[in-house]
Design a protein around this motif. Structure first.
Motif, PDB file in Angstrom:
ATOM      1  N   LYS A 243       2.928   1.564  -3.154  1.00  0.00           N
ATOM      2  CA  LYS A 243       1.772   2.601  -4.175  1.00  0.00           C
ATOM      3  C   LYS A 243       1.492   4.096  -4.021  1.00  0.00           C
ATOM      4  CE  LYS A 243      -3.103   1.238  -6.129  1.00  0.00           C
ATOM      5  NZ  LYS A 243      -3.713   0.458  -6.288  1.00  0.00           N
ATOM      6  N   VAL A 244       0.844   3.850  -2.737  1.00  0.00           N
ATOM      7  CA  VAL A 244       1.113   5.230  -2.818  1.00  0.00           C
ATOM      8  C   VAL A 244       2.380   6.287  -2.869  1.00  0.00           C
ATOM      9  CG1 VAL A 244       1.673   5.703  -0.401  1.00  0.00           C
ATOM     10  CG2 VAL A 244      -0.112   6.928  -1.274  1.00  0.00           C
TER      11      VAL A 244
ATOM     12  N   THR B 284       1.357  -1.293   0.014  1.00  0.00           N
ATOM     13  CA  THR B 284      -0.027   0.329  -0.100  1.00  0.00           C
ATOM     14  C   THR B 284       1.248   1.058  -0.139  1.00  0.00           C
ATOM     15  OG1 THR B 284      -1.684  -1.154   1.650  1.00  0.00           O
ATOM     16  CG2 THR B 284      -1.821   1.298   1.284  1.00  0.00           C
TER      17      THR B 284
ATOM     18  N   ARG C 202      -3.696  11.943   0.986  1.00  0.00           N
ATOM     19  CA  ARG C 202      -3.884  10.643   0.031  1.00  0.00           C
ATOM     20  C   ARG C 202      -2.690   9.726   1.671  1.00  0.00           C
ATOM     21  NH1 ARG C 202      -0.315  10.319  -5.607  1.00  0.00           N
ATOM     22  NH2 ARG C 202      -1.591   8.859  -6.298  1.00  0.00           N
TER      23      ARG C 202
ATOM     24  N   GLN D  84      -5.759   3.055   5.854  1.00  0.00           N
ATOM     25  CA  GLN D  84      -6.923   2.133   5.465  1.00  0.00           C
ATOM     26  C   GLN D  84      -5.729   1.018   4.590  1.00  0.00           C
ATOM     27  OE1 GLN D  84      -8.431   3.626   1.938  1.00  0.00           O
ATOM     28  NE2 GLN D  84      -9.868   4.895   2.666  1.00  0.00           N
ATOM     29  N   ALA D  85      -4.094   0.726   4.728  1.00  0.00           N
ATOM     30  CA  ALA D  85      -3.412  -0.116   4.873  1.00  0.00           C
ATOM     31  C   ALA D  85      -3.517  -1.205   5.295  1.00  0.00           C
ATOM     32  CB  ALA D  85      -1.828   0.623   5.010  1.00  0.00           C
TER      33      ALA D  85
ATOM     34  N   GLN E  33      -4.980   8.970   4.842  1.00  0.00           N
ATOM     35  CA  GLN E  33      -6.087   7.670   3.976  1.00  0.00           C
ATOM     36  C   GLN E  33      -5.369   6.695   3.790  1.00  0.00           C
ATOM     37  OE1 GLN E  33      -8.993   8.408   4.352  1.00  0.00           O
ATOM     38  NE2 GLN E  33      -8.893   9.915   4.839  1.00  0.00           N
ATOM     39  N   ALA E  34      -3.964   6.842   3.079  1.00  0.00           N
ATOM     40  CA  ALA E  34      -2.649   5.261   2.450  1.00  0.00           C
ATOM     41  C   ALA E  34      -2.916   4.740   3.689  1.00  0.00           C
ATOM     42  CB  ALA E  34      -2.032   5.446   1.625  1.00  0.00           C
ATOM     43  N   SER E  35      -2.531   4.961   5.055  1.00  0.00           N
ATOM     44  CA  SER E  35      -2.096   4.327   6.336  1.00  0.00           C
ATOM     45  C   SER E  35      -3.114   3.970   6.890  1.00  0.00           C
ATOM     46  CB  SER E  35      -0.731   5.716   6.714  1.00  0.00           C
ATOM     47  OG  SER E  35      -1.330   6.420   7.545  1.00  0.00           O
TER      48      SER E  35
END
Length: 722
Positions: free
Chosen positions: A477-478, A474, A558, A565-566, A561-563
């Motif tokens: 990718k981000v 994740t 971003r 939702q990882a 949110q990424a961390s």
């Protein structure tokens, strides 16, 4: 005998219930509306649009760490009351902050020693590694930030703790807000020591309501979080704001589950915020604005319904039936999707800030030949639906408030029933163990469980490994996406323009004097100012800065949110629980599931994972400092491009370091959780056997106490259900 935490919870439930009931019984009170949601969900902007016609009355906090709860009500004469932390609360902040200070100092000393030994060529042991950077809990980091703000301001904190500050005698709302800025503003001198504030404003729209603007409900400061929960218990209606791009994500649901279910709140209004951001992200999927608006709204509605349905299904599996919260959420669908930014753009006309103008330009460039008018912007903002909902709430005020006492009582009963059931299960298990009275058998069962758990370590490790890989993928990718986006930020587009320039021409003309023949052939030089249109190439500095600001804002969001939702923490816990359950045969009549289920739930609930929060704004001002004009030409265009490239490089370096650090922190946290999980689970099992050993020393007395407790619990449950 009874779990101390359960007893503390029941005592806390009693205290808050009494306060909530006392509040609900007040005669002629106004309707209380709570605005809740995670940080960075546009709560202040939403309220400014809803109550203050888009004016920035409610200031935005500098960071989630400085956000304070704000209560807003009506008064003919504007006043405000600021509540500072108590001495005890601030001492806890200092304790956490100084702990970080000490750990960071130790880390820096160890790092310097390691680097010095490397520089001096001192032989080190094979495989020696640099010291590991400390990983601090979110609350500790928040406390450290508040502490640093106080240090920078030179504020003598002791003069204000345990006190309130009243602002009165102002002649307008604007003056009051200005006077309040030092206490709640982003750079306010007193902001770091403010726990909550109350504003009474001369606004007719507030006459029959009171609004509670909460900080992010995932508030890292525990005492502020408790104050938020206290105020929520006194609210009649909740507006829940969730970013429509990730509507009702796992963190939203966790916050709701923690703060709302048993507060007796039946009216929840779901608001999908930042609709303009979702539109700018998704418009390329549509051919026109006429297609985009209804299609995107339907897509977001379907997503919201899907999220609620998924949580309801999980809730039914865990609780054997849909909970009250899930039913309330289903009734609240569909959400209202709004854009405070579009609301502001529709009302301000040409009086736009540079940031607002940039957003409007982006909107106008979505579809060829289409321009947003104030009427269309207002339609996209969608605040008419929110106003309609608010008016409906006002109309139903008497009914809502009349039902409030019953709702509170039902909520408290539900929560108390949950606590009593937990006590009954715990005591029943202990009594059954005692009735069997076989310590050796209990020790044998416990040892068997431990052996099974130890033998199944690999299965549990597989779950942790799965999420380790998920985190790495994740974040990688981000990070790649951010690097790709940075390429467009580096580009400085030059533009052509035209302007009128003046130039001077000179000519020789005869200048004779009539009565002096000697001058009849003399000439003089005369000048003439002329004008011409000149084409030129230029670059806009503000556009460059705006690109950076957009990049920083979008990147920060971003990464957050990424961390967050990882790892879906709820699913993570459930997967671990299932892995442990898979080690045992629940169909075996000799297996006692209670021996493992309760300790397992306790151990799983302790698992937490950190998220990324970035502050990158300090890099942006470097371009503003380099260029004091709005447009540059000639060689300065190349200078602007070089400066933009330099700042983007700095941002990427810091972002990459932060992502790597956060990834490392998350992976380290998972490793620590893995190392602690099974020992904690085994420790809980051993505690159960130790309790049996203590009870067996006075078996008859212990049995009677267990039976008496169960009788009292069952009687309390019976009365609650009658």
């Amino acid at each position: 005998m009874i779990n101390n935490k359960i007893l503390e919870d029941i005592n806390q439930l009693r205290e808050t219930f009494e306060a909530d009931i006392e509040n609900a019984k007040q005669e002629n009170r106004v309707l209380r509306i709570g605005i809740v949601g995670q940080i960075k969900r546009g709560k202040s902007s939403f309220l400014n649009s809803l109550l203050f016609d888009g004016k920035s009355v409610l200031p935005k906090a500098a960071t989630p760490m400085t956000a304070a709860l704000t209560k807003i009500s009506y008064s003919e004469k504007p006043t405000a009351t600021v509540e500072f932390y108590s001495k005890n609360e601030w001492n806890k902040v200092l304790e956490q902050a100084r702990k970080i200070e000490q750990e960071e100092a130790l880390y820096q000393a160890q790092l310097s020693e390691f680097q010095a030994s490397k520089t001096e060529g001192i032989r080190r042991e094979r495989g020696a590694r640099p010291p590991q950077k400390p990983n601090h809990p979110e609350e500790s980091k928040a406390c450290f930030e508040l502490y640093q703000m106080v240090q920078r301001s030179g504020l003598n904190v002791d003069e204000y703790l345990d006190k309130e500050h009243v602002i009165a005698g102002t002649d307008s709302n604007e003056t009051l807000i200005s006077d309040l800025t030092p206490f709640v503003g982003a750079n306010g001198k007193f902001t770091p020591i403010v726990k909550s504030s109350s504003l009474a404003l001369n606004l007719p729209g507030l006459k029959d309501i009171e609004v509670v603007d909460t900080p992010g409900m995932n508030d890292p400061i525990v005492s502020r979080g408790r104050r938020t929960q206290e105020f929520l218990g006194q609210c009649d209606v909740i507006f829940l704001l969730s970013y429509c791009g990730q509507f009702l994500d796992s963190q939203d649901m966790a916050l709701l589950a923690q703060n709302i279910p048993n507060k007796g709140i039946e009216e929840i209004i779901l608001i999908g915020s930042l609709f303009d951001s979702a539109l700018l992200d998704e418009y390329s999927s549509y051919d026109s604005i006429q297609q985009a608006l209804p299609s995107l709204t339907k897509s977001l509605n379907d997503q919201a319904q899907s999220e609620v349905d998924a949580v309801c299904r999980q809730d039914e599996l865990n609780n054997g039936g849909q909970s009250h919260l899930m039913q309330t959420l289903q009734n609240a669908l569909p959400p209202i999707f709004v854009s405070s930014r579009c609301y502001d753009l529709a009302r301000k006309g040409d009086e736009l800030s540079e940031e607002e103008r940039h957003t409007l330009n982006r909107l106008n460039h979505m579809f060829d030949g289409f321009t947003f008018t104030p009427q269309i912007l207002e339609a996209v903002a969608n605040f008419n639906k929110v106003q309609t909902k608010l008016e409906l709430v006002r109309e139903n005020k008497d009914k809502i408030m009349a039902e409030r006492l019953d709702n509170l009582l039902n909520g408290a009963e539900r929560e108390l029933l949950q606590k009593l059931t937990a006590i009954a299960e715990d005591i029943t298990f202990k009594r059954n163990n005692l009735e069997q009275g076989d310590l050796a058998e209990a020790e044998k069962k416990q040892q068997d469980l431990v052996e099974r758990i130890n033998a199944g370590k690999a299965k549990v490790s597989m779950v942790f490994d799965k999420y380790r890989v998920q985190i790495e993928k994740t974040l990688h990718k981000v990070e790649q996406g951010i690097k790709q986006d940075s390429l467009s930020v580096k580009r400085i587009n030059s533009q052509t323009g035209s302007r009128e320039e003046s130039y001077t021409t000179y000519s020789q003309v005869y200048d004779p004097e009539l009565f002096r023949p000697s001058t009849w052939l003399s000439k003089k030089t005369v000048s003439k100012i002329n004008y011409r249109t000149v084409n030129y190439t230029y670059a806009n500095v503000q556009d460059a800065v705006q690109k950076l600001e957009d990049f920083v804002i979008e990147t920060s969001d971003r990464l957050y949110q990424a961390s967050s939702q990882a790892i879906n923490i709820g699913q993570f816990r459930e997967d671990i629980k299932q892995a442990v359950k898979g080690l045992f045969d629940f169909s075996d009549p000799d297996f006692d599931p209670e021996m493992i289920l309760l300790p397992l739930s306790n151990s799983v609930d302790r698992i937490t994972i950190p998220t990324i929060n970035l502050d990158l704004d300090h890099h942006i001002n470097s371009i503003r400092q380099q260029f004091t004009v709005n447009e540059v030409e000639g060689d300065e265009i190349q200078q602007l491009r070089a400066e933009q490239d330099r700042v983007v490089g700095l941002l990427l370096t810091e972002i990459t370091q932060e992502v790597e650090k956060c990834g490392s922190d998350m992976l380290d946290k998972i490793s620590r959780e893995e190392q602690q999980f099974l020992p904690a689970l085994i420790g809980d099992l051993e505690s159960s056997v130790e309790q049996l050993r203590v009870d067996l020393a006075n078996k008859e007395k212990a049995l009677k106490e267990y039976s008496d407790i169960l009788d009292m619990v069952e009687e309390d449950k019976r009365q609650l259900n009658s």
